[in-house]
Design a protein around this motif. Sequence first.
Motif, PDB file in Angstrom:
ATOM      1  N   SER A  10       0.826  -1.211   0.000  1.00 48.26           N
ATOM      2  CA  SER A  10       0.000   0.000   0.000  1.00 48.26           C
ATOM      3  C   SER A  10       0.858   1.258   0.000  1.00 48.26           C
ATOM      4  O   SER A  10       0.405   2.312  -0.443  1.00 48.26           O
ATOM      5  N   LEU A  11       2.079   1.171   0.494  1.00 45.54           N
ATOM      6  CA  LEU A  11       2.962   2.338   0.479  1.00 45.54           C
ATOM      7  C   LEU A  11       3.286   2.786  -0.941  1.00 45.54           C
ATOM      8  O   LEU A  11       3.521   3.977  -1.185  1.00 45.54           O
ATOM      9  N   ILE A  12       3.298   1.848  -1.880  1.00 44.97           N
ATOM     10  CA  ILE A  12       3.541   2.207  -3.280  1.00 44.97           C
ATOM     11  C   ILE A  12       2.480   3.186  -3.758  1.00 44.97           C
ATOM     12  O   ILE A  12       2.785   4.201  -4.400  1.00 44.97           O
ATOM     13  N   PHE A  13       1.230   2.926  -3.431  1.00 41.77           N
ATOM     14  CA  PHE A  13       0.138   3.808  -3.850  1.00 41.77           C
ATOM     15  C   PHE A  13       0.174   5.137  -3.100  1.00 41.77           C
ATOM     16  O   PHE A  13      -0.139   6.176  -3.671  1.00 41.77           O
ATOM     17  N   VAL A  14       0.570   5.106  -1.858  1.00 42.60           N
ATOM     18  CA  VAL A  14       0.651   6.337  -1.079  1.00 42.60           C
ATOM     19  C   VAL A  14       1.739   7.248  -1.633  1.00 42.60           C
ATOM     20  O   VAL A  14       1.547   8.462  -1.755  1.00 42.60           O
ATOM     21  N   VAL A  15       2.869   6.684  -2.007  1.00 41.07           N
ATOM     22  CA  VAL A  15       3.951   7.483  -2.581  1.00 41.07           C
ATOM     23  C   VAL A  15       3.507   8.090  -3.909  1.00 41.07           C
ATOM     24  O   VAL A  15       3.766   9.271  -4.183  1.00 41.07           O
ATOM     25  N   LEU A  17       0.509   8.841  -4.749  1.00 36.66           N
ATOM     26  CA  LEU A  17      -0.457   9.885  -4.417  1.00 36.66           C
ATOM     27  C   LEU A  17       0.255  11.165  -3.988  1.00 36.66           C
ATOM     28  O   LEU A  17      -0.135  12.265  -4.409  1.00 36.66           O
ATOM     29  N   PHE A  18       1.292  11.057  -3.187  1.00 39.13           N
ATOM     30  CA  PHE A  18       2.042  12.239  -2.769  1.00 39.13           C
ATOM     31  C   PHE A  18       2.724  12.920  -3.954  1.00 39.13           C
ATOM     32  O   PHE A  18       2.761  14.149  -4.026  1.00 39.13           O
ATOM     33  N   VAL A  19       3.247  12.141  -4.886  1.00 37.50           N
ATOM     34  CA  VAL A  19       3.891  12.723  -6.067  1.00 37.50           C
ATOM     35  C   VAL A  19       2.847  13.431  -6.930  1.00 37.50           C
ATOM     36  O   VAL A  19       3.097  14.519  -7.449  1.00 37.50           O
ATOM     37  N   MET A  20       1.665  12.849  -7.076  1.00 32.66           N
ATOM     38  CA  MET A  20       0.612  13.479  -7.856  1.00 32.66           C
ATOM     39  C   MET A  20       0.160  14.792  -7.213  1.00 32.66           C
ATOM     40  O   MET A  20      -0.049  15.794  -7.895  1.00 32.66           O
ATOM     41  N   VAL A  21       0.014  14.792  -5.892  1.00 29.21           N
ATOM     42  CA  VAL A  21      -0.359  16.020  -5.188  1.00 29.21           C
ATOM     43  C   VAL A  21       0.736  17.073  -5.357  1.00 29.21           C
ATOM     44  O   VAL A  21       0.445  18.263  -5.523  1.00 29.21           O
TER      45      VAL A  21
END
Length: 113
Positions: A10-15, A17-21
Amino acid sequence: MGYKMGFILSLIFVVQLFVMVGDLMSIQFIYTNLDAISVTAGHIISQKGMITDEVIRLCENEGNAQIVQVGDTTPMFGSIFEYKIYTSYDPYIIKDEPMEVYVIRSVVIGYYS
């Protein structure tokens, strides 16, 4: 053990998401900067009646941007003059190719205070 593996995946998706933001915040910062430059450029264009070297230098120095006239109408006193200020942005995750961030504004020639 299974919950640890799920957490790591799940950390892959969180990272991502942070890059997209981060991309969205960068685009918003660039747009806000171009909008501020467009106000000053619009005032000068309204006074001078055209895009002068002063306006071009303002856009290049303040926003690393270019300015062009939208449309091919001849600017006359009292007419509406449209212009576009744009710059390029190379996002990390949103697109694979550079994006053009721009603002399109209009001023009335000869109307300034």
